[in-house]
Structure formats: structure tokens, C-alpha cells
Design an enzyme around this catalytic site. Sequence first.
Site, PDB file in Angstrom:
ATOM      1  N   VAL A  66       0.905  -1.193  -0.110  1.00 35.35           N
ATOM      2  CA  VAL A  66       0.061   0.044  -0.139  1.00 35.35           C
ATOM      3  C   VAL A  66       0.903   1.232  -0.111  1.00 35.35           C
ATOM      4  O   VAL A  66       1.882   1.337   0.818  1.00 35.35           O
ATOM      5  CB  VAL A  66      -1.033   0.033   1.365  1.00 35.35           C
ATOM      6  CG1 VAL A  66      -1.921   1.316   1.219  1.00 35.35           C
ATOM      7  CG2 VAL A  66      -1.681  -1.051   1.479  1.00 35.35           C
ATOM      8  N   CYS A  67       0.770   2.129  -0.843  1.00 36.74           N
ATOM      9  CA  CYS A  67       1.282   3.519  -1.059  1.00 36.74           C
ATOM     10  C   CYS A  67       2.892   3.196  -0.965  1.00 36.74           C
ATOM     11  O   CYS A  67       3.149   2.392  -1.760  1.00 36.74           O
ATOM     12  CB  CYS A  67       1.113   4.270   0.132  1.00 36.74           C
ATOM     13  SG  CYS A  67       1.222   5.907   0.009  1.00 36.74           S
ATOM     14  N   THR A  68       3.540   3.877  -0.095  1.00 30.75           N
ATOM     15  CA  THR A  68       5.098   3.711  -0.060  1.00 30.75           C
ATOM     16  C   THR A  68       5.518   2.316   0.350  1.00 30.75           C
ATOM     17  O   THR A  68       6.841   2.079   0.419  1.00 30.75           O
ATOM     18  CB  THR A  68       5.506   4.710   0.778  1.00 30.75           C
ATOM     19  OG1 THR A  68       5.085   4.653   1.962  1.00 30.75           O
ATOM     20  CG2 THR A  68       5.435   6.210   0.100  1.00 30.75           C
ATOM     21  N   THR A  94       2.975   3.428  -6.918  1.00 27.09           N
ATOM     22  CA  THR A  94       3.199   3.860  -5.474  1.00 27.09           C
ATOM     23  C   THR A  94       2.410   5.184  -5.563  1.00 27.09           C
ATOM     24  O   THR A  94       1.706   5.722  -6.492  1.00 27.09           O
ATOM     25  CB  THR A  94       4.624   3.969  -5.120  1.00 27.09           C
ATOM     26  OG1 THR A  94       4.589   4.391  -3.572  1.00 27.09           O
ATOM     27  CG2 THR A  94       5.339   5.020  -5.862  1.00 27.09           C
TER      28      THR A  94
END
Length: 339
Positions: free
Chosen positions: A113-115, A133
Site C-alpha cells: 500500500v502506498c510507499t 506507488t
Amino acid sequence: MNRKRPGTGPLTVTVFVFPGVRLLDVTGPIEVFASANEFGGHYRVRIASADGAEVITSAGTRLSADLRVDDVREPYDVLVVPGGPGWETLIKDDALLGAVRQLNEKARCTASVCTGAFLLAAAGLLDGRRAATHWRQSRQLALRFPSVQVEPDAIFVRDGPMMTSAGVTAGIDLSLALVEDHYGAEVARAVAKDMVVFMQRPGGQSQFSVRSRVPHTRQEMLRRVLDAVTENPEANHTLSAMARRAGVSVRHMTRLFDEEVGTTPARYVEQVRLEAAQVMLETDDDPMSVVARRTGFGSPESLRRAFVRHLGVTPGAFRASFRTTGVGTKGSVSEAVSP
């Protein structure tokens, strides 16, 4: 992935947490899987930390762990690796990256998730793969890990057993796609409605609006013009009308858009109207004539031309795509066969 039908035993999801993890990166996916259990899914979710101890998130909230990484000895279904604002420090933590590799070895699917994509990349798990990302960090991911093919506009990407998602709430999108893959579109749709989120959100990482992408301008009268377009896209927003509204000449208005917004007035208006039409098509069943009128395109044919020109699909095809998360299809999910 193989479709998992209800009644054949639970699917195990392990969420890896660490000091400084972003809270919503953890709780978003967990809520999706927990909600799925109310609509025919069968998930067992557990939280793992390196030593089994609680961690403090970037928001200052304490999260308890169910087990330590070394306790995960049997194969399981999904590993979720969240991100955190301190990703630059995290990717230098050899012990943390070792824990990610260890958990990945037992997982049938690993999702970030994300970073969290930076952790997977630093652990060597994304080499030669496509990945997503947060849009603010996509360039950094590409620069730091040149062996990773970054797709900056994707909400989430699946490449073999690896899945990566964009900023924060995109972890919900990714988790919904997993639910659809495991238990079918009806269960995923029920979860999306229960959580009041899109089954599949619009326009790639247009998770941020056209208006929010415009750099901050010191010109108050230009800000009023931009806001007026966003608030009422069906109004008259010709160049001359905007210039009159701002009390400047047409030439001056054109120059302000070029210098402050980085595009022409006509192109900005069309982008806002296109975004408004996307939202209507995702959420309503209004006829195309109504969508075209309420978003300023005027006619269904003008609406169709704008969609084909900018998105490569017709409005009807766009609307149909939001009846599913898009898992296993071209679009928000990208698939590749592992070498």
C-alpha cells in the site's frame, strides 16, 4: 490467482506493521476483508510485527500485533505491506527488509500500500516487475530502483504474485480487487457499497482532482475563475466569459493560464468537465444526454468525442468498467506473467 469460493476454509491475510507505519495503510485493507466476511467472504486477518510487540504508527496510535514474523511458518494467502512517511529511512533497515522477504516467502500473493512499494523494491521483490506507488513518490521509486517499471498513473498494479497500490486509500481499491478475485464481483460490490467507496475509482491516479493539481496561484481573481469552473462545469466558461468575470482582457487571461496553470483556458475547462462526467458515470444511471448537459458538454456526441480523445474509451464503456474492480482486465490492474 485462483477464485476461492465460500465454504472452503478461510483465506489468511497477514498485515506487516512496523514503527512509523501509516495507520490507514493498515486499517483500510483490514476493513475491506472484515466487511467481506459479512457478505460471503471468509478471511482470517492477523497483524505481524518483527518481534510480536505493539508498534506506534505515524499518527501516534498504538497497534497491537497478533504474532511475530518468526511465528509465520506455514504458507498463507495474502501478505499486506503498508507504507509510512519515513520510507527513506525504512528502506535502509536491513532487519525490516529481511522480515519482508521472510513473510513474502510464505505468501501466495504479496501486496503493498502506498510507499510500501519502496519496501518491496528495496527487498528485491519488484526487480523486473511493474509497480505503482503514491503519485508524489513515483519518480523517486523509478530513480532509486531502475529495475522496477513504475506506472505513475495506476491506482494499483498486479504483476504475477506481486500487487502494488498508489496513495493510502488505494489500498482499499487493491483489497476490493482481491475480494473480487477470491469471492466474485457481487461480494466485492457489496463491500464497496457498505464502505461507501467506488467499486473502481476514476481516471488512474486522478485520485486527486483537476483543480487540486493546479499549482497555487497568487492571483486571487484567477483562483475565483478556476473555482467557478469546478463548482459549476455546465456554466458558460468561454475565454471571453472568464475574462469578463475576472475583469481582465482576453489576452491577459490567456497569459495567466499559461503562466499560472500551465495550460490553456479551453483545455482546463474540458478537463474539469471530463472529470465531472466521470464522477456522474461512476455513480449515477442518468442518460448520456443528462450527463452531457450537466457537465457542460452540451450533447452526447461532444461528450463521446472528449472521452475518446482523452481516455480512449466511450462514455458507455467507461460506465460499464465501474461495475467491477477491473481485476484481471486492462486498466487499473496491470497483469504480467512471471518469468
